[in-house]
Write a protein that holds these residues in place. Sequence first.
Motif, PDB file in Angstrom:
ATOM      1  N   PHE A 146       0.691  -1.180  -0.002  1.00 37.08           N
ATOM      2  CA  PHE A 146      -0.099   0.041  -0.070  1.00 37.08           C
ATOM      3  C   PHE A 146       0.942   1.176   0.004  1.00 37.08           C
ATOM      4  O   PHE A 146       1.534   1.475   0.961  1.00 37.08           O
ATOM      5  N   ILE A 147       0.816   2.135  -0.840  1.00 30.42           N
ATOM      6  CA  ILE A 147       1.589   3.346  -1.100  1.00 30.42           C
ATOM      7  C   ILE A 147       0.717   4.526  -0.647  1.00 30.42           C
ATOM      8  O   ILE A 147      -0.355   5.002  -1.292  1.00 30.42           O
ATOM      9  N   ASN A 148       1.384   5.166   0.296  1.00 26.07           N
ATOM     10  CA  ASN A 148       0.849   6.405   0.865  1.00 26.07           C
ATOM     11  C   ASN A 148       2.008   7.463   1.059  1.00 26.07           C
ATOM     12  O   ASN A 148       2.303   7.722   2.403  1.00 26.07           O
ATOM     13  N   THR A 149       2.644   7.834   0.067  1.00 29.50           N
ATOM     14  CA  THR A 149       3.910   8.596   0.273  1.00 29.50           C
ATOM     15  C   THR A 149       3.423  10.263   0.191  1.00 29.50           C
ATOM     16  O   THR A 149       4.532  11.003   0.484  1.00 29.50           O
ATOM     17  N   GLY A 150       2.183  10.634  -0.165  1.00 23.90           N
ATOM     18  CA  GLY A 150       1.994  12.001   0.150  1.00 23.90           C
ATOM     19  C   GLY A 150       2.594  12.942  -0.818  1.00 23.90           C
ATOM     20  O   GLY A 150       3.122  12.302  -2.200  1.00 23.90           O
ATOM     21  N   THR A 151       2.617  14.221  -0.464  1.00 21.64           N
ATOM     22  CA  THR A 151       3.107  15.242  -1.568  1.00 21.64           C
ATOM     23  C   THR A 151       3.952  16.196  -0.852  1.00 21.64           C
ATOM     24  O   THR A 151       4.235  16.086   0.413  1.00 21.64           O
ATOM     25  N   ARG A 152       4.503  17.018  -1.702  1.00 25.84           N
ATOM     26  CA  ARG A 152       5.602  18.068  -1.132  1.00 25.84           C
ATOM     27  C   ARG A 152       5.292  19.399  -1.928  1.00 25.84           C
ATOM     28  O   ARG A 152       4.610  19.332  -3.006  1.00 25.84           O
ATOM     29  N   ALA A 153       5.801  20.508  -1.539  1.00 26.65           N
ATOM     30  CA  ALA A 153       5.382  21.564  -1.883  1.00 26.65           C
ATOM     31  C   ALA A 153       6.089  21.865  -3.412  1.00 26.65           C
ATOM     32  O   ALA A 153       7.340  21.307  -3.536  1.00 26.65           O
ATOM     33  N   THR A 154       5.357  22.629  -4.162  1.00 26.20           N
ATOM     34  CA  THR A 154       5.928  22.638  -5.567  1.00 26.20           C
ATOM     35  C   THR A 154       6.464  24.181  -5.491  1.00 26.20           C
ATOM     36  O   THR A 154       5.800  25.156  -5.163  1.00 26.20           O
ATOM     37  N   VAL A 155       7.842  24.096  -6.129  1.00 27.41           N
ATOM     38  CA  VAL A 155       8.479  25.667  -6.121  1.00 27.41           C
ATOM     39  C   VAL A 155       8.690  25.754  -7.488  1.00 27.41           C
ATOM     40  O   VAL A 155       9.377  24.983  -8.403  1.00 27.41           O
ATOM     41  N   PRO A 156       8.112  26.788  -8.495  1.00 26.42           N
ATOM     42  CA  PRO A 156       8.201  26.724  -9.786  1.00 26.42           C
ATOM     43  C   PRO A 156       9.617  27.277 -10.218  1.00 26.42           C
ATOM     44  O   PRO A 156      10.283  28.158  -9.408  1.00 26.42           O
ATOM     45  N   GLU A 157       9.884  27.147 -11.332  1.00 26.28           N
ATOM     46  CA  GLU A 157      11.210  27.649 -11.915  1.00 26.28           C
ATOM     47  C   GLU A 157      11.073  29.076 -12.303  1.00 26.28           C
ATOM     48  O   GLU A 157      10.397  29.487 -13.111  1.00 26.28           O
ATOM     49  N   VAL A 158      12.000  30.000 -11.406  1.00 24.58           N
ATOM     50  CA  VAL A 158      12.111  31.346 -11.702  1.00 24.58           C
ATOM     51  C   VAL A 158      13.575  31.955 -11.823  1.00 24.58           C
ATOM     52  O   VAL A 158      14.231  31.306 -11.005  1.00 24.58           O
ATOM     53  N   ASP A 159      13.574  32.805 -12.735  1.00 23.84           N
ATOM     54  CA  ASP A 159      14.888  33.230 -12.857  1.00 23.84           C
ATOM     55  C   ASP A 159      15.440  33.871 -11.618  1.00 23.84           C
ATOM     56  O   ASP A 159      14.916  34.652 -11.042  1.00 23.84           O
ATOM     57  N   GLY A 160      16.611  33.371 -11.097  1.00 26.16           N
ATOM     58  CA  GLY A 160      17.357  33.879  -9.987  1.00 26.16           C
ATOM     59  C   GLY A 160      16.852  33.240  -8.726  1.00 26.16           C
ATOM     60  O   GLY A 160      17.475  33.627  -7.638  1.00 26.16           O
ATOM     61  N   LEU A 161      15.886  32.056  -8.901  1.00 29.73           N
ATOM     62  CA  LEU A 161      15.611  31.406  -7.387  1.00 29.73           C
ATOM     63  C   LEU A 161      16.975  31.042  -6.882  1.00 29.73           C
ATOM     64  O   LEU A 161      16.800  31.181  -5.471  1.00 29.73           O
ATOM     65  N   ALA A 162      17.815  30.562  -7.284  1.00 23.82           N
ATOM     66  CA  ALA A 162      18.927  29.831  -6.625  1.00 23.82           C
ATOM     67  C   ALA A 162      19.690  30.864  -5.788  1.00 23.82           C
ATOM     68  O   ALA A 162      20.399  30.651  -4.875  1.00 23.82           O
ATOM     69  N   GLY A 163      19.604  32.293  -6.313  1.00 24.51           N
ATOM     70  CA  GLY A 163      20.307  33.064  -5.627  1.00 24.51           C
ATOM     71  C   GLY A 163      19.581  34.057  -4.299  1.00 24.51           C
ATOM     72  O   GLY A 163      20.129  34.995  -3.837  1.00 24.51           O
ATOM     73  N   VAL A 164      18.404  33.567  -4.195  1.00 18.10           N
ATOM     74  CA  VAL A 164      17.640  34.179  -2.989  1.00 18.10           C
ATOM     75  C   VAL A 164      17.071  33.180  -2.070  1.00 18.10           C
ATOM     76  O   VAL A 164      16.643  31.893  -2.541  1.00 18.10           O
ATOM     77  N   SER A 165      16.682  33.421  -0.948  1.00 17.90           N
ATOM     78  CA  SER A 165      15.950  32.453   0.082  1.00 17.90           C
ATOM     79  C   SER A 165      14.466  32.636  -0.112  1.00 17.90           C
ATOM     80  O   SER A 165      14.079  33.714  -0.365  1.00 17.90           O
ATOM     81  N   HIS A 166      14.023  31.547  -0.203  1.00 22.01           N
ATOM     82  CA  HIS A 166      12.500  31.455  -0.252  1.00 22.01           C
ATOM     83  C   HIS A 166      11.850  30.441   0.418  1.00 22.01           C
ATOM     84  O   HIS A 166      12.781  29.567   1.143  1.00 22.01           O
ATOM     85  N   LEU A 167      10.743  30.439   0.949  1.00 25.33           N
ATOM     86  CA  LEU A 167       9.897  29.721   1.690  1.00 25.33           C
ATOM     87  C   LEU A 167       8.844  28.944   0.887  1.00 25.33           C
ATOM     88  O   LEU A 167       8.439  29.256  -0.154  1.00 25.33           O
ATOM     89  N   THR A 168       8.588  27.704   1.685  1.00 27.26           N
ATOM     90  CA  THR A 168       7.401  27.023   1.341  1.00 27.26           C
ATOM     91  C   THR A 168       6.334  26.806   2.609  1.00 27.26           C
ATOM     92  O   THR A 168       6.701  27.315   3.672  1.00 27.26           O
ATOM     93  N   ASN A 169       5.265  26.120   2.433  1.00 28.50           N
ATOM     94  CA  ASN A 169       4.390  25.884   3.484  1.00 28.50           C
ATOM     95  C   ASN A 169       5.141  25.092   4.707  1.00 28.50           C
ATOM     96  O   ASN A 169       4.584  25.392   5.772  1.00 28.50           O
ATOM     97  N   SER A 170       6.353  24.569   4.347  1.00 27.39           N
ATOM     98  CA  SER A 170       7.030  23.859   5.443  1.00 27.39           C
ATOM     99  C   SER A 170       7.746  24.618   6.254  1.00 27.39           C
ATOM    100  O   SER A 170       7.751  24.911   7.387  1.00 27.39           O
ATOM    101  N   THR A 171       8.684  25.472   5.262  1.00 24.45           N
ATOM    102  CA  THR A 171       9.883  26.245   5.753  1.00 24.45           C
ATOM    103  C   THR A 171       9.259  27.454   6.639  1.00 24.45           C
ATOM    104  O   THR A 171       9.903  27.735   7.432  1.00 24.45           O
ATOM    105  N   ILE A 172       8.311  28.056   6.215  1.00 23.28           N
ATOM    106  CA  ILE A 172       7.704  29.275   6.889  1.00 23.28           C
ATOM    107  C   ILE A 172       7.516  29.133   8.197  1.00 23.28           C
ATOM    108  O   ILE A 172       7.316  29.899   9.003  1.00 23.28           O
ATOM    109  N   LEU A 173       6.777  27.633   8.533  1.00 26.29           N
ATOM    110  CA  LEU A 173       6.717  27.307   9.932  1.00 26.29           C
ATOM    111  C   LEU A 173       7.844  27.211  10.754  1.00 26.29           C
ATOM    112  O   LEU A 173       7.464  27.105  12.020  1.00 26.29           O
TER     113      LEU A 173
END
Length: 469
Positions: A146-173
């Motif tokens: 039985f597979i019950n592995t759930g999901t994770r936050a999607t972060v879209p590809e945006v120019d410059g993303l790697a050079g800035v800190s950003h949050l997801t619904n997990s890390t903002i907590l």
Amino acid sequence: MSQQMSQHFDAIVIGTGQGGGPLAVKLAESGRRTAVIERHLFGGTCVNVGCTPTKTYVASARAAHVARHAGDYGVIVEGEVRVDLARVKARKDGVIAESREGMEKWLRNTPGVAVFNGHGRFTGPHSISVTGADGHQQALDADAIFINTGTRATVPEVDGLAGVSHLTNSTILELTELPEHLAIVGGSYIALEFAQMFRRFGSRVTVLVRGDRVLAREDKDFAVQVQKVLSREGVEFLFNTEASKLEPAGKGIRITLKDQTQDQASIEASHLLFATGRTPNTDDLGLEQAGIALNKHGLIDVDGRLRTRTEGVWALGDVNGRGAFTHTSYNDYEIIASNVVDGEARSVDSRIMCYAVFVDPPFARVGMSETEIRKDGRRALIATMPMSRVGRARERGETDGFMKVLVDAETKKILGAGMLGIEADEAIHTFIDIMNADAPYTRLQRAMHIHPTVSELIPTLLGMLEPLK
């Protein structure tokens, strides 16, 4: 390295979310020797980064909001109302720990359940390799998986993303200090809940919405009302726009906007949150070894009994595309348990979808929306009522929103209902229950409800039905 002997079980459950944990226990209690695999945190998304933590934050945000408006009720609160995010987080962590530890203890103490910590991957249709944090591997096999592995936050590809800190619904907590200015990319449930709670905490909040309104999947009248409530509280919205480029700006982030119809080509924020959907945790399970192909959304297709194309393998929870909520995951468990253990024949195909958006006041819905019914073209009756007619709402001084119900003109069965207003997330169950009972709306209309409550106005609402034009 020598070939490792495989441990045989009657059943293997991969993931301990709201469906996987109870299923493992149910299987073991039925006499099946069961292995459960968890690679990270027990309890899944809901307990760790979803419902449990966010609703504790919603509670703190509401406490701050009520305190600021205490004077409207004749209650004097001296001084400025401030929010200590570190204390809010500490309270949240305590609530999470209780649930997480409770799930792990339950599993480890259930006779017949063997818990494996590590990442599980299919090596064949009924065989799994579990890799622990130390790299040690264990081989398992079972007749039922039985597979019950759930999901994770999607972060879209945006120019410059790697050079800035950003949050997801997990890390903002994990923040312990309030953002001075929180920019949120997204316009659906997660985005709006975080927008309101952090505005109530004291942050400036700007929401970047790709379309022309929030809650694009809901009826426009409900979406507009939700937006008005949040705007009145100070949440700023930028519509028809996307983040096209990110770059550091002082201690924060400069966000270049893609749509130049806005008055400004860019905004600066101290923090950036992506609330742009969820990605299934199916890409590293070795599903091809089990003969299971993913659909275009990365989900595992299942039939009404939640069986995959490979015999003896089921998928439940967010990974099967049959619902992405804690209550749908738990209902998946109930359906599988009924079929596999109890010998029944239940199907997810008969499930009536329902959910809530936990802004304040909450928005809740069951069944079809007005938009869907109009598109379907069927003859229907409709009734709406403002929450200002509800005594409970007036007494509490919270009259935002309205309720709406749609009924099949021929069968008199309720097709769907939506409620935006005080205690809507509870009152909606009146509709949910009568729809699951497959009873005509008149059965509910003629029921006697308790005064003063929100639900007592639902029979009155049903008495206002008229043809949908």
